[in-house]
Design an enzyme around this catalytic site. Sequence first.
Site, PDB file in Angstrom:
ATOM      1  N   LYS A  90      27.289  30.622  45.489  1.00 30.58           N
ATOM      2  CA  LYS A  90      26.653  29.927  45.468  1.00 30.58           C
ATOM      3  C   LYS A  90      25.503  29.201  45.114  1.00 30.58           C
ATOM      4  O   LYS A  90      24.409  29.949  45.549  1.00 30.58           O
ATOM      5  CB  LYS A  90      27.172  28.965  44.084  1.00 30.58           C
ATOM      6  CG  LYS A  90      28.775  29.744  43.310  1.00 30.58           C
ATOM      7  CD  LYS A  90      29.468  29.095  42.902  1.00 30.58           C
ATOM      8  CE  LYS A  90      30.895  29.253  42.438  1.00 30.58           C
ATOM      9  NZ  LYS A  90      30.963  30.186  41.350  1.00 30.58           N
ATOM     10  N   HIS A  99      31.136  23.915  44.388  1.00 31.49           N
ATOM     11  CA  HIS A  99      30.234  23.896  43.751  1.00 31.49           C
ATOM     12  C   HIS A  99      29.407  23.065  44.092  1.00 31.49           C
ATOM     13  O   HIS A  99      28.108  22.298  43.419  1.00 31.49           O
ATOM     14  CB  HIS A  99      30.251  23.291  41.774  1.00 31.49           C
ATOM     15  CG  HIS A  99      31.470  24.754  41.111  1.00 31.49           C
ATOM     16  ND1 HIS A  99      29.950  25.675  40.405  1.00 31.49           N
ATOM     17  CD2 HIS A  99      32.254  25.272  40.839  1.00 31.49           C
ATOM     18  CE1 HIS A  99      30.443  27.168  39.239  1.00 31.49           C
ATOM     19  NE2 HIS A  99      32.186  26.312  40.146  1.00 31.49           N
ATOM     20  N   SER A 101      32.923  22.244  37.917  1.00 31.74           N
ATOM     21  CA  SER A 101      31.770  23.774  37.231  1.00 31.74           C
ATOM     22  C   SER A 101      31.545  23.369  35.839  1.00 31.74           C
ATOM     23  O   SER A 101      30.224  23.493  35.541  1.00 31.74           O
ATOM     24  CB  SER A 101      32.759  25.026  37.609  1.00 31.74           C
ATOM     25  OG  SER A 101      31.928  25.643  36.290  1.00 31.74           O
ATOM     26  N   THR A 127      41.920  44.505  53.115  1.00 29.04           N
ATOM     27  CA  THR A 127      40.278  44.544  52.450  1.00 29.04           C
ATOM     28  C   THR A 127      39.900  44.754  53.345  1.00 29.04           C
ATOM     29  O   THR A 127      39.146  44.187  54.696  1.00 29.04           O
ATOM     30  CB  THR A 127      40.913  43.362  51.446  1.00 29.04           C
ATOM     31  OG1 THR A 127      40.126  43.354  50.400  1.00 29.04           O
ATOM     32  CG2 THR A 127      40.238  42.017  51.995  1.00 29.04           C
ATOM     33  N   THR A 128      38.507  45.289  52.679  1.00 28.94           N
ATOM     34  CA  THR A 128      37.187  45.610  53.605  1.00 28.94           C
ATOM     35  C   THR A 128      36.654  44.366  54.211  1.00 28.94           C
ATOM     36  O   THR A 128      36.284  43.551  52.895  1.00 28.94           O
ATOM     37  CB  THR A 128      36.693  47.270  52.818  1.00 28.94           C
ATOM     38  OG1 THR A 128      37.540  47.870  53.228  1.00 28.94           O
ATOM     39  CG2 THR A 128      35.526  47.383  53.531  1.00 28.94           C
ATOM     40  N   ARG A 175      33.016  39.344  24.763  1.00 30.51           N
ATOM     41  CA  ARG A 175      32.769  38.875  25.668  1.00 30.51           C
ATOM     42  C   ARG A 175      31.253  40.054  25.859  1.00 30.51           C
ATOM     43  O   ARG A 175      31.755  41.726  26.120  1.00 30.51           O
ATOM     44  CB  ARG A 175      32.481  38.495  26.871  1.00 30.51           C
ATOM     45  CG  ARG A 175      33.152  37.149  27.116  1.00 30.51           C
ATOM     46  CD  ARG A 175      33.514  36.965  28.777  1.00 30.51           C
ATOM     47  NE  ARG A 175      34.820  35.336  28.227  1.00 30.51           N
ATOM     48  CZ  ARG A 175      34.486  34.587  28.579  1.00 30.51           C
ATOM     49  NH1 ARG A 175      33.550  34.455  30.199  1.00 30.51           N
ATOM     50  NH2 ARG A 175      35.025  33.601  29.108  1.00 30.51           N
ATOM     51  N   THR A 226      37.034  29.828  29.662  1.00 32.85           N
ATOM     52  CA  THR A 226      36.058  29.169  30.710  1.00 32.85           C
ATOM     53  C   THR A 226      36.621  27.552  30.023  1.00 32.85           C
ATOM     54  O   THR A 226      36.234  26.592  31.071  1.00 32.85           O
ATOM     55  CB  THR A 226      35.018  29.263  30.551  1.00 32.85           C
ATOM     56  OG1 THR A 226      34.851  31.380  30.734  1.00 32.85           O
ATOM     57  CG2 THR A 226      34.035  29.540  31.727  1.00 32.85           C
ATOM     58  N   THR A 261      32.378  28.683  48.953  1.00 38.11           N
ATOM     59  CA  THR A 261      31.490  30.323  48.021  1.00 38.11           C
ATOM     60  C   THR A 261      30.670  30.212  48.868  1.00 38.11           C
ATOM     61  O   THR A 261      29.553  29.298  49.745  1.00 38.11           O
ATOM     62  CB  THR A 261      31.221  30.104  47.517  1.00 38.11           C
ATOM     63  OG1 THR A 261      30.980  31.400  46.657  1.00 38.11           O
ATOM     64  CG2 THR A 261      30.081  28.813  46.320  1.00 38.11           C
TER      65      THR A 261
END
Lengths: 427, 427
Positions: free
Chosen positions: A246, A215, A187, A275-276, A21, A361, A243
């Site tokens: 998107k 999605h 998706s 994690t931050t 890619r 994918t 999410t």
Amino acid sequence: MNYDHFFAEAIDALRKERRYRTFAEIERDARHFPRAVWHSPGGPRDIVVWCSNDYLGMGSHPAVIEAMCGAAQARGAGAGGTRNISGNSHEIVMLERELADLHGKESGLVFTSGYISNDTGISTIVKLIPDCVVLSDELNHNSMIEGVRHGGRQKAIFRHNDLDHLEELLQAAGDRPKLIAFESVYSMDGDISPINGICDLAERYGAMTYLDEVHAVGMYGARGGGVAERDGAMHRVDVIEGTLGKAFGVVGGYITGKRVIIDAVRSYAPGFIFTTALPPAVAAAAAASVRHLKDSQAEREGQRAQVAKVKAALAAAGLPQLETPTHIVPVMVGDAKACKMASDLLLAEYGIYIQPINYPTVPRGSERLRITPTPFHDDALIAHLATALSDVWERLELPYADRVVERANSRRVALGPAPIPLPVAGG
Amino acid sequence: MNYDHFFAEAIDALRKERRYRTFAEIERDARHFPRAVWHSPGGPRDIVVWCSNDYLGMGSHPAVIEAMCGAAQARGAGAGGTRNISGNSHEIVMLERELADLHGKESGLVFTSGYISNDTGISTIVKLIPDCVVLSDELNHNSMIEGVRHGGRQKAIFRHNDLDHLEELLQAAGDRPKLIAFESVYSMDGDISPINGICDLAERYGAMTYLDEVHAVGMYGARGGGVAERDGAMHRVDVIEGTLGKAFGVVGGYITGKRVIIDAVRSYAPGFIFTTALPPAVAAAAAASVRHLKDSQAEREGQRAQVAKVKAALAAAGLPQLETPTHIVPVMVGDAKACKMASDLLLAEYGIYIQPINYPTVPRGSERLRITPTPFHDDALIAHLATALSDVWERLELPYADRVVERANSRRVALGPAPIPLPVAGG
């Protein structure tokens, strides 16, 4: 010992399969979304982005940008720590309330990405349920697959959206605790799962449900709560994941559910604890977007109208689109090299950017151009897209509707979800 | 079947062990860093944050905030897709060049967090090396532990910073490929690894090296390249991992190394491929911060000066600090309940915010207050801190220097790194 050859061979393998890619370097233009500048080998070029997951253009919405800049100026560019150690900003707390409200749940929990919300969310949930069996749709996203794998529980894969098969597996699991993990909008094929049907089975067989709506959030349901909202099923699903990257146009992921579940994930998930936190500026921007889309129907209606026009234009041109009930318009090519060539030609000669979607994918043989019309792709852009695609199909002698779609459909189920085929054993 | 009790029991277990975490909700004030407003149960309260990982205050730097807002206004609030599908912004490409240059490497690769850069970075690297043995420092961060685990290779844990033990394990691994995974600055004890010593062994035994510099980048070395830069060892380390969320003041993580290694991770790491890219605004802010700290010594010098003053003030007060060669100042308490009480008292009565660090972030018996002075903690704030800590130590009758530090040191190695003890078997 020289280690370079291990990595060089891995890259060569991708090149040989024509699935190495390269990323198109672009500068999106927030004032003229979906327009952008492509840094082409020959210099900067004006293009139109037709493959973004900023499905409603909310990343360019003035209220969202203003919220980001306002919070950055007031609070700084980052959170300064993990959620536990000084990173628990007022903005992220407010965002979690906004998300819980969006899905009609008691609590929400924000992660650095949708990917990590699935990975650490699912794995933590199933680790907390002794002897749990995970029932997972075969087309679930890689982040869910990783979450299930990292959870270390027994899993059973059901055929995509197949209620009969799911019921068989639920029966086979007997009295053991069970988690059904699935998505609402898939998706790459743009199809929708039977959420109420799955909830019926979950109730009948005593299973817990985990639904990925990444999605769908912002786009379906009267307030953008997703397909579960549209179908009146939100209250039936135990954990709804979404999410902020998107349709909400920013970045980050989240889960919502009962307080006790969310609090347990908050307290045990390593990918959350260590994690931050997302910056206040990101949280504020995302909250502004979620809030806007709870009230405003203009973006959803605009998207539906332009999606319908794109589908009609492609059908009129006889192009091989996969029929979908959603905003996702896959045009099937069925070959990695041809798909890349079509994409390159569209970009270089028509200023149309649609990234080729190849293995892993999607399964081999179902390579495609995945088109995502937004409310801002106007009628002139749609006409230009249809003409350009028709030209490219003729110039490259690509297959038309009848052949490709059939082949893709027949192969999809047989191949199942695409894992990353690392060229080593025992990985 | 009722699932709630699984989660409720998990939370109860934490409460019983007094390690249920509540997050202090705060609003940082970018114009008066390190000051903030704490949303206390009784209403908003002015506080000073003494436990942030925004070590140099760069999250409040005007150039960083301006870069974030400028990019948000020009490009929008998000990236709009994965790196492969329309999310490869000019800003993130520029950031990766800036990071490669920072560490003197051919390439850089940005992830959504430092956590995910370690998790998917390490696991992908070792999956690409057949039969690899991973040699991992026992005090490595959870994200590295998860990366090693998810890589699925044989691992060997060496005693913290112990070159003799590492050499034994390297010898035992024989001719097999080997990856040594370690950190430069260990976050909770604030000690530093012998990077050149580890590189000597790596060369002698033909091992590859992976170094986590998240608590060092921006702060050590003439250009902020980390301890490896300071020690003249950057060129000897194969992969240097860092974060954009601590001294650089924003959010996100990265790895740098030879082009062939970075390109392989880019092409194979699921946690990179299948996730939305960081927003251009975040990338631009991070790049501005990295760029600034390559030239400016003021922040590093200011930090060193204020850290020295804090250490001196605590020593003068006889408080039990763990001696460190870094900017991290742990004050040992050695008991979870007492540590939480001290923190609560400091916040409620002195407006000083230092989150208690308890198990599992540190081993039981080594609970502590972890203080991170920045260049912006001025002399008056330091004097106030020392007085407040002395008061709290007396009021709670906490142990003074001699007792606690010894106990913590003796237990640390014996206990090793703290895994998340999920209350189920087989997780």
